[in-house]
Every structure is written in structure tokens, then in C-alpha cells.
Design a protein around this motif. Structure first.
Motif, PDB file in Angstrom:
ATOM      1  N   VAL A 133      50.620  42.776 106.997  1.00 42.47           N
ATOM      2  CA  VAL A 133      51.199  43.880 106.732  1.00 42.47           C
ATOM      3  C   VAL A 133      52.837  43.166 107.818  1.00 42.47           C
ATOM      4  CG1 VAL A 133      49.992  45.410 106.155  1.00 42.47           C
ATOM      5  CG2 VAL A 133      50.195  44.837 108.385  1.00 42.47           C
ATOM      6  N   LEU A 135      54.222  45.157 110.727  1.00 44.89           N
ATOM      7  CA  LEU A 135      54.761  45.394 111.719  1.00 44.89           C
ATOM      8  C   LEU A 135      55.941  45.704 112.785  1.00 44.89           C
ATOM      9  CD1 LEU A 135      51.117  45.406 112.639  1.00 44.89           C
ATOM     10  CD2 LEU A 135      52.016  46.930 111.203  1.00 44.89           C
ATOM     11  N   LEU A 161      47.503  51.622 104.212  1.00 50.95           N
ATOM     12  CA  LEU A 161      47.853  51.372 105.708  1.00 50.95           C
ATOM     13  C   LEU A 161      47.944  51.786 106.177  1.00 50.95           C
ATOM     14  CD1 LEU A 161      49.267  48.914 107.072  1.00 50.95           C
ATOM     15  CD2 LEU A 161      51.235  49.934 106.336  1.00 50.95           C
ATOM     16  N   LEU A 166      46.228  51.424 113.819  1.00 54.21           N
ATOM     17  CA  LEU A 166      47.305  50.065 114.572  1.00 54.21           C
ATOM     18  C   LEU A 166      46.692  49.439 115.782  1.00 54.21           C
ATOM     19  CD1 LEU A 166      50.241  50.834 112.090  1.00 54.21           C
ATOM     20  CD2 LEU A 166      48.111  49.252 112.387  1.00 54.21           C
ATOM     21  N   ALA A 172      54.559  50.769 111.412  1.00 51.51           N
ATOM     22  CA  ALA A 172      54.234  50.206 110.295  1.00 51.51           C
ATOM     23  C   ALA A 172      55.516  50.209 109.640  1.00 51.51           C
ATOM     24  CB  ALA A 172      53.237  50.662 108.976  1.00 51.51           C
TER      25      ALA A 172
END
Length: 204
Positions: A133, A135, A161, A166, A172
Motif C-alpha cells: 500500500v 502511505l 484498507l 495505520l 493512506a
């Protein structure tokens, strides 16, 4: 987060393909440090050390303190090029970092809890949609990976997600809710195959 790694380099007077080839002939890897409101700095790195750092993993999410002839610069690799035939490094781009600067990084997804997932225990299959992913994170808090647990997943369930907590300060980059993985059921053709075979079998 990976520890800040120390690496030594020497300054290069010239840029361009010819100068880069000369650096490689000397057993070094040409590189450039750019950004931070300063002019790009062309440098040369030790070949063996650079190759080991790249293939050790997490290279593009590791912050380096680069000592260039006594002047230290904190930077992160933004890209690197490998020889297409012999697979050794031929060039690296570094981005200068300032204190507290937020940067975009691509972080791998680590899946855990497969042995506890009720869906997988019942014969389901784990389908990983995204292996990493993107970030936006503080440059001094770059995670090595994002952990995703499938311990509670049933067949037909997915993890997105937005379901993942996180690390502090991380956001994100994607604006849509990205599907990271799911647990799928037994394929339809596998389910009907025994019945079809039984129907086609000759009767006594």
C-alpha cells in the motif's frame, strides 16, 4: 521502523552517461541526491555495499545518512536501476529529507492469522489483492510493513484498507477504499465435478 543506516559516498564532479560509466568501471555505483531546495549532488557509492543493501530488503523504505566527503545528508532512496542481464545496481536516486517531512512510501502488506481463520479452516482460499500500500508518513516514522490479520475471516469476507489501523501519523494515499485481501470459497467447477462425473458414469 528500520534504523537509520549509515553509508559513505564520494562526490562526483561530472554527471551524464559517460561519467556514470567511468564510475562503474571503478567498482562504484553512480547516484544522485536531490530535493530539499538544494541543487542535485552527484555521488558514487561502494558497489558491494550498495548491492547488499538493495537485496537485503526494505531498501526503498530505509532512511540513510549519507556521508559525502565529511558532509552528512539524510535521504531515502526513491528509485534504483538494475542491469537487466546481470542484475546488479547501476544507478540510485535519493531524496533529501528534512526534520518532520512527510513523504510517500510503498509499504509491503504482511498477512498473519491464517491458522486461525475459520474460512480457511473450512477449505476457503486466501486471495491477496494488494501486496503493498502507498502511505503518506513522517520521514522519521516509516513502517517496515503493514500487518493484516485474517484470524476472524469467514468465506466470502474481505479486508479493506480502511479496516486497518495505520501507524501513528500515517495516512493512506488512495482515496478509494482499496480491497487488500479476501477469503473465497471452493471454486464452483470443483463443487459440481463429482456430481457431473456421477451422472456420466455408466449404469449397471
Amino acid at each position: 521502523m528500520s534504523d537509520i543506516k549509515q553509508i559513505t559516498a564520494v562526490a562526483r564532479d561530472r554527471a551524464g552517461k559517460g561519467a556514470a560509466r567511468a564510475v562503474r568501471r571503478q567498482g562504484q555505483v553512480p547516484a544522485v541526491i536531490y530535493g530539499g531546495g538544494e541543487a542535485p549532488t552527484t555521488i558514487a557509492l561502494d558497489f558491494n555495499q550498495t548491492k547488499q543493501l538493495i537485496f537485503a530488503g526494505h531498501f526503498l523504505t530505509t532512511v540513510f545518512e549519507i556521508d559525502v566527503d565529511g558532509k552528512k545528508t539524510r535521504a531515502i532512496p526513491r528509485d534504483y536501476q538494475l542491469d537487466p542481464v546481470r542484475d546488479f545496481p547501476v544507478h540510485i536516486d535519493f531524496l533529501r529529507l528534512s526534520q518532520g517531512q512527510a513523504i510517500k512510501v510503498v509499504v509491503p502488506v504482511h498477512v498473519v492469522g491464517q491458522d486461525k481463520s475459520p474460512g480457511l479452516k473450512r477449505g476457503g482460499a486466501l486471495q491477496i489483492v494488494e501486496h503493498s500500500v502507498e502511505l503518506l508518513v513522517p520521514s522519521d516514522s516509516i513502517p517496515d510493513f503493514i500487518e493484516v490479520s485474517v484470524a476472524d475471516l469467514e468465506i466470502g469476507s474481505s479486508i479493506h484498507l480502511e479496516d486497518i489501523k495505520l501507524p501513528n501519523g500515517a495516512k493512506a494515499v488512495a482515496t478509494e477504499n482499496v480491497t487488500l485481501l479476501s477469503v473465497t470459497g471452493v471454486k464452483e467447477e470443483e463443487e459440481v465435478a463429482p456430481a457431473a462425473a456421477e451422472a456420466e458414469a455408466p449404469k449397471a
